[in-house]
Each structure stands twice: as C-alpha cells, then as structure tokens.
Design a protein around this motif. Sequence first.
Motif, PDB file in Angstrom:
ATOM      1  N   GLN A  18      36.642  39.698  51.729  1.00 57.38           N
ATOM      2  CA  GLN A  18      35.120  39.856  51.955  1.00 57.38           C
ATOM      3  C   GLN A  18      34.667  40.262  50.518  1.00 57.38           C
ATOM      4  N   PHE A  19      34.885  41.535  50.277  1.00 54.71           N
ATOM      5  CA  PHE A  19      34.380  42.203  49.069  1.00 54.71           C
ATOM      6  C   PHE A  19      34.687  41.621  47.572  1.00 54.71           C
ATOM      7  N   ILE A  20      36.049  40.977  47.622  1.00 52.80           N
ATOM      8  CA  ILE A  20      36.222  40.257  46.228  1.00 52.80           C
ATOM      9  C   ILE A  20      35.628  38.868  46.239  1.00 52.80           C
ATOM     10  N   VAL A  21      35.371  38.162  47.306  1.00 54.42           N
ATOM     11  CA  VAL A  21      34.587  37.179  47.461  1.00 54.42           C
ATOM     12  C   VAL A  21      33.321  37.289  46.788  1.00 54.42           C
ATOM     13  N   LYS A  22      32.272  38.301  47.543  1.00 56.08           N
ATOM     14  CA  LYS A  22      31.319  38.974  47.015  1.00 56.08           C
ATOM     15  C   LYS A  22      30.862  39.206  45.692  1.00 56.08           C
ATOM     16  N   LEU A  23      32.063  40.123  45.121  1.00 54.53           N
ATOM     17  CA  LEU A  23      32.134  40.528  43.952  1.00 54.53           C
ATOM     18  C   LEU A  23      32.270  39.370  42.739  1.00 54.53           C
ATOM     19  N   SER A  24      33.021  38.463  43.120  1.00 50.66           N
ATOM     20  CA  SER A  24      33.207  37.335  42.251  1.00 50.66           C
ATOM     21  C   SER A  24      32.059  36.259  42.315  1.00 50.66           C
ATOM     22  N   ALA A  25      31.305  36.411  43.086  1.00 46.55           N
ATOM     23  CA  ALA A  25      30.050  35.241  43.319  1.00 46.55           C
ATOM     24  C   ALA A  25      28.945  36.196  42.454  1.00 46.55           C
ATOM     25  N   PHE A  26      28.966  37.451  42.336  1.00 42.84           N
ATOM     26  CA  PHE A  26      27.995  38.376  41.753  1.00 42.84           C
ATOM     27  C   PHE A  26      28.181  37.874  40.311  1.00 42.84           C
ATOM     28  N   TYR A  27      29.337  38.164  39.856  1.00 41.68           N
ATOM     29  CA  TYR A  27      29.584  37.784  38.517  1.00 41.68           C
ATOM     30  C   TYR A  27      29.495  36.122  38.005  1.00 41.68           C
ATOM     31  N   GLU A  28      29.222  35.665  38.843  1.00 44.04           N
ATOM     32  CA  GLU A  28      29.262  34.004  38.317  1.00 44.04           C
ATOM     33  C   GLU A  28      28.056  33.879  37.141  1.00 44.04           C
ATOM     34  N   GLY A  29      28.306  33.102  36.174  1.00 51.83           N
ATOM     35  CA  GLY A  29      27.507  32.717  35.173  1.00 51.83           C
ATOM     36  C   GLY A  29      27.831  33.661  33.885  1.00 51.83           C
ATOM     37  N   PHE A  30      28.884  34.528  33.961  1.00 54.36           N
ATOM     38  CA  PHE A  30      29.428  35.424  32.660  1.00 54.36           C
ATOM     39  C   PHE A  30      30.011  34.319  31.628  1.00 54.36           C
ATOM     40  N   SER A  31      30.940  33.415  32.298  1.00 54.73           N
ATOM     41  CA  SER A  31      31.575  32.574  31.190  1.00 54.73           C
ATOM     42  C   SER A  31      32.230  31.160  32.514  1.00 54.73           C
ATOM     43  N   ASP A  32      32.141  30.315  31.779  1.00 59.54           N
ATOM     44  CA  ASP A  32      32.500  28.957  32.373  1.00 59.54           C
ATOM     45  C   ASP A  32      34.109  29.064  32.878  1.00 59.54           C
ATOM     46  N   LYS A  33      34.864  29.680  31.958  1.00 61.45           N
ATOM     47  CA  LYS A  33      36.272  29.608  32.046  1.00 61.45           C
ATOM     48  C   LYS A  33      36.472  30.635  33.241  1.00 61.45           C
ATOM     49  N   ILE A  34      35.851  31.935  33.104  1.00 65.38           N
ATOM     50  CA  ILE A  34      36.054  32.937  34.295  1.00 65.38           C
ATOM     51  C   ILE A  34      35.539  32.396  35.684  1.00 65.38           C
ATOM     52  N   ASP A  35      34.309  31.631  35.625  1.00 61.23           N
ATOM     53  CA  ASP A  35      33.731  31.190  36.792  1.00 61.23           C
ATOM     54  C   ASP A  35      34.638  30.428  37.333  1.00 61.23           C
ATOM     55  N   THR A  36      35.081  29.283  36.744  1.00 62.42           N
ATOM     56  CA  THR A  36      36.065  28.526  37.281  1.00 62.42           C
ATOM     57  C   THR A  36      37.433  29.118  38.019  1.00 62.42           C
TER      58      THR A  36
END
Length: 197
Positions: A18-36
């Motif tokens: 759950q923590f990893i999922v929430k943390l990854s959602a927080f950083y969305e928008g930093f980079s298209d490649k990383i977002d994917t």
Amino acid sequence: MEAKQLQTLKQNNALLCQFIVKLSAFYEGFSDKIDTELKVLRGHLSGTPNFSLAAVSIEKLNKSLQHQEITLRKYSVDTVSSLEDAMKQLQKIVFEDTELKGLTTQELIKLNQPVGDIFSIYKLYSKAIALHRIALNKEMVGLEPSETTETKSTNNESTSARSIKDDNPHYRSILVELNHLIASYAQKNLTISNSMI
C-alpha cells in the motif's frame, strides 16, 4: 513458521505494498518513462501482489531513477543560479527604490541558502516574477508602468510609449531577463522529459 508469524508477515507485506502504491502515485508526473513503469509496478502490487513481476519493475525503476537524480540536481542548481542572476540585475535597476531593493536583497539571501526540494524552486520563481512585476508597474526613473500604454488612446501617443519602452535599457533588461528565465525553464523541462523517454 507459526501461524501468528505468518499472519504478521502478510500484514507487513500488505502495508508495504500500500505504501509503495501511494508513494508511486505521489511522484506521478515527474517523467513519462518513470510514470509508465510506476503504473506497471502499482498493477503488480495492487490486489493480489505479484512480487516476481514487481521485482522486475523495481529494477527498471532503480536504473531510471539513478540517472534522474543527477539531472534533477543539475536542474536545481542551474535554475537557482539563473534566478540569482535575474535578481541581481533587478536590484541594479531598482537601486533608488529602497523598499523594492530591500525585497530583492531578501530574495538574494534566500537564493544563497541550500534548496531543500524542487517545490522550493517554484516558490523562488514565483517571488522573482512578482518582484519583476512590481518593478514594471512602479513609476521609477527609466521604467514606465504597463498601464499607461494601455490607457493611451491615440496612435501617436501609443507609438511614442512603445518607442520609450523599446529604447529604455531598464525595461529591455527586465524583459530580456524574464524571457531568458522562461525559455530556460521550458528548455530544462523539455530536456528532462526527453531524457526520461
């Protein structure tokens, strides 16, 4: 392994997912490649987690993030340096206005402090733009407020106002510096986005 230990391990795994999922959602928008890749990771960890596939995503993310850390640090240093140059130039222009000169001095002090995070840079940019706007709108020697050209109705008066601005080194200096900051910011964002693809 006891049933109690197994239950605790399952709870810890669920909490970590759950923590990893929430943390990854927080950083969305930093980079298209990383977002994917973050979306892929969230898919592997949501619902019934697939740790084997999640490990593959984490490995890909680790490689991408290593490169981005250097890019982000350089971006921060370059941006703060660019802002500092703009504030020094503004300070030279507004030297007769003690209030505005004091505000630019305060900003220069802030720009010489370590920048904690990327969101702090946005605040520094906002303050620099606000101070440039104040300088443009004040009636100072060598600067004409932007409202005067808008309120002039005749063509001759508008032409003379435009030529005053065009010939005014202070106005041109601020305009060139703002355009440089905006172009620099846009170019760095484009470079960061392209380097992540």
